[in-house]
Structures are given as C-alpha cells and as structure tokens.
Design an enzyme around this catalytic site. Structure first.
Site: not given
Ligand code: AMP
Length: 286
Positions: A36, A60
């Site tokens: 993030h 979701q």
């Molecule tokens: P989440 O909080 O898991 O819904 O993720 C929020 C955003 O962060 C989404 O766009 C994810 O794809 C991105 N994200 C989560 N993990 C990673 C990672 N390891 N590398 C890059 N982006 C990430």
C-alpha cells in the site's frame, strides 16, 4: 494529513482546495503494508493531493468469518499513510457508503467476474460486484483524476478498468507492480494470519511463478506446460491450488500459446487457513 470519517467531512476537506496537479486516490481495506505504501508514495509523487481510504467492504466478502477476522488497524494505518505522503485519510462508516443497505448494484461483464477468483469454487461471482460497487461509490465521493491499484490483484485491476470505461469516468487507472517480501512472498494484509509453517509453505507460490517465468523466457510457448509446472510444484509443497491459469491481462480470456503479448499467470491457493493470490506477467519471447 487530515483524517475524516463521514462523507460530508470528506467533501468539506476536498472543497478547501485541491492543491496543484491531479487528485490521486488509493482505495484500500486498511491493515496497510509496504505494498500500500508504494501505491501512496507513487500517488504523492505524481499528484497534487492524495486521498487514501481504508474501508473493509462487507459486500465483497463471501464468508462472514473472513470478514470478521480481517485485520483492522486504523491508528497504524494513519501513520503509515501520512509517512507515505497521504494528504486526506478517509475511514468511511458502512452507512456512508451503503446508506440503503448492503446491496451490490454495480457490475461489469461476467467474462471478467465469473472466472479466476470469481468462479463458484473461488470467492463466487458476487465478489467483484461488491468490489465494483464500493469502488464506484468511493470514486463518486473522492472524484479523483488518477486512482492507483496493485497488479497483485490483477483481476481486480482488469475489472476496475472495465468499470471505469463502462461508466465513462474521467479517471485514469494506474497499476503498480507487486511489492514482495525479500523472500518473494507477495505482501498482503492476510499474511498476518499465516503461522510460521504456513508462511514457509506459501513461498512455493512465488517460487513456482518465478520458475514459470523463466521457462517462458527460455522459449516455452505452451501455457498448459507452464500451468502444469506451477501446479506440480505447489502440490509437491503440500498446496492444493484453487486455480493456476494463463489469461489475457486485459479481458481475462484464456491463452493457450505464448504469442509475444503479455500473459497473466495467476494462482490462488489456501495455505493454512489463509487464501492467497499471486501472479506474474509472462513476457515470453516473440
Ligand atoms: P487491499 O487493502 O488488500 O484491498 O489492497 C488495496 C490496494 O493495494 C489494492 O489496489 C491492491 O492491489 C494493492 N496491493 C495489495 N497488496 C499489494 C502488494 N503486495 N503490492 C502492490 N500493491 C498491493
């Protein structure tokens, strides 16, 4: 950095002036990590003002236990967001985004949402309806010029690009490469729930994807051989994959042969109690 909760507070802060340059937006479900942080840092380099939201989106989740056990760390999240360059940190309440109840009413074509993670054996076809619904409501509140998403969630990225195009939203969607731990594991808020043994076992996923990438670079053209290799390596390490598939990164159509264009090789597997996803983009040789 300003912290806001209600949608009206957010609107008031955004109305105060937007700084120079585009408004960047990073939607998250909180429990922020270095993945993030990368999205937020990129946004802060490229935008005049950066909004980050942290919201665990109920629509979701297909499983109430998963929703209840999803990590929530708002104070640590605010600190990380601020250090990475966030200007407005928004933690909406459920009622802000779902004033009329928890209904998912924004969808894109089934071709994108009923495969991979959207298959019945995965999170089910309603998962992405939850994602598109919350993201379209977040977009409506934040009105960004550029929104940042991780390539780790490659299907989500394709679905959001489609939703943005379907709705003709004036928002550029930027994909950011997956951030990994030094041992290769893709960072995920869910990794917090892996015990030491499962974490070690989970390393087979990036290892298998890396090997498949090397095979493609060495000239392997059959995606069936590549997915079989990944599947074999995972099973050898005690992981029964939910799927291992080669697909077009934009329309998610199956790809049988490497053809000089990028191919998404995507994996989902439950390790210990934790469902993990990961992928690589195979370039192959033209
Ligand atoms: P989440 O909080 O898991 O819904 O993720 C929020 C955003 O962060 C989404 O766009 C994810 O794809 C991105 N994200 C989560 N993990 C990673 C990672 N390891 N590398 C890059 N982006 C990430």
């Amino acid at each position: 950095m300003k912290r806001v909760t209600s949608r009206s507070e957010l609107s008031a802060v955004l109305a105060e002036g937007s700084g120079d340059g585009p408004r960047g937006f990073v939607p998250t479900m909180g429990a922020l990590h270095a993945g993030h942080r990368e999205l937020i840092s990129r946004a802060s380099i490229e935008c005049g003002r950066v909004v980050v939201s942290a919201f665990v989106n109920p629509t979701q989740f297909d499983d109430a236990t998963d929703l209840a056990s999803y990590p929530r760390e708002p104070e640590a999240d605010a600190k990380l967001a601020q250090a990475a360059g966030c200007d407005v940190f928004w933690t909406p309440a459920v009622e802000d985004l779902y004033p009329d109840g928890l209904e998912a009413d924004v969808r894109v074509t089934d071709n994108l949402t009923s495969v991979l993670c959207g298959a019945e054996e995965g999170r089910g076809p309603d998962h992405f309806a939850g994602v598109t619904t919350v993201v379209s409501r977040l977009f409506d509140a934040v009105r960004p010029d550029i929104a940042y998403f991780g390539e780790k969630d490659a299907q989500q990225l394709a679905v959001i690009r489609r939703m943005t195009a379907d709705q003709k939203l004036p928002i550029e969607i930027r994909g950011i490469p997956t951030v990994r731990d030094p041992d290769g594991l893709a960072l995920s808020s869910r990794n917090l729930r892996l015990d030491a043994r499962s974490r070690e076992q989970a390393l087979a996923i990036p290892r298998a994807l890396r090997e498949a990438g090397e095979m493609a670079m060495s000239g392997e053209r059959s995606t069936d051989s590549l997915t079989r290799h990944v599947r074999h390596l995972l099973i050898e390490n005690g992981i029964e994959p939910e799927y291992v598939e080669a697909r077009d990164p934009d329309d998610l159509a199956p790809v049988a042969e490497m053809n000089g264009r990028p191919v998404l090789l995507a994996v989902a597997a439950t390790v210990g109690e934790v469902r993990l996803i990961d992928n690589v983009i195979l370039e192959g040789r033209s």
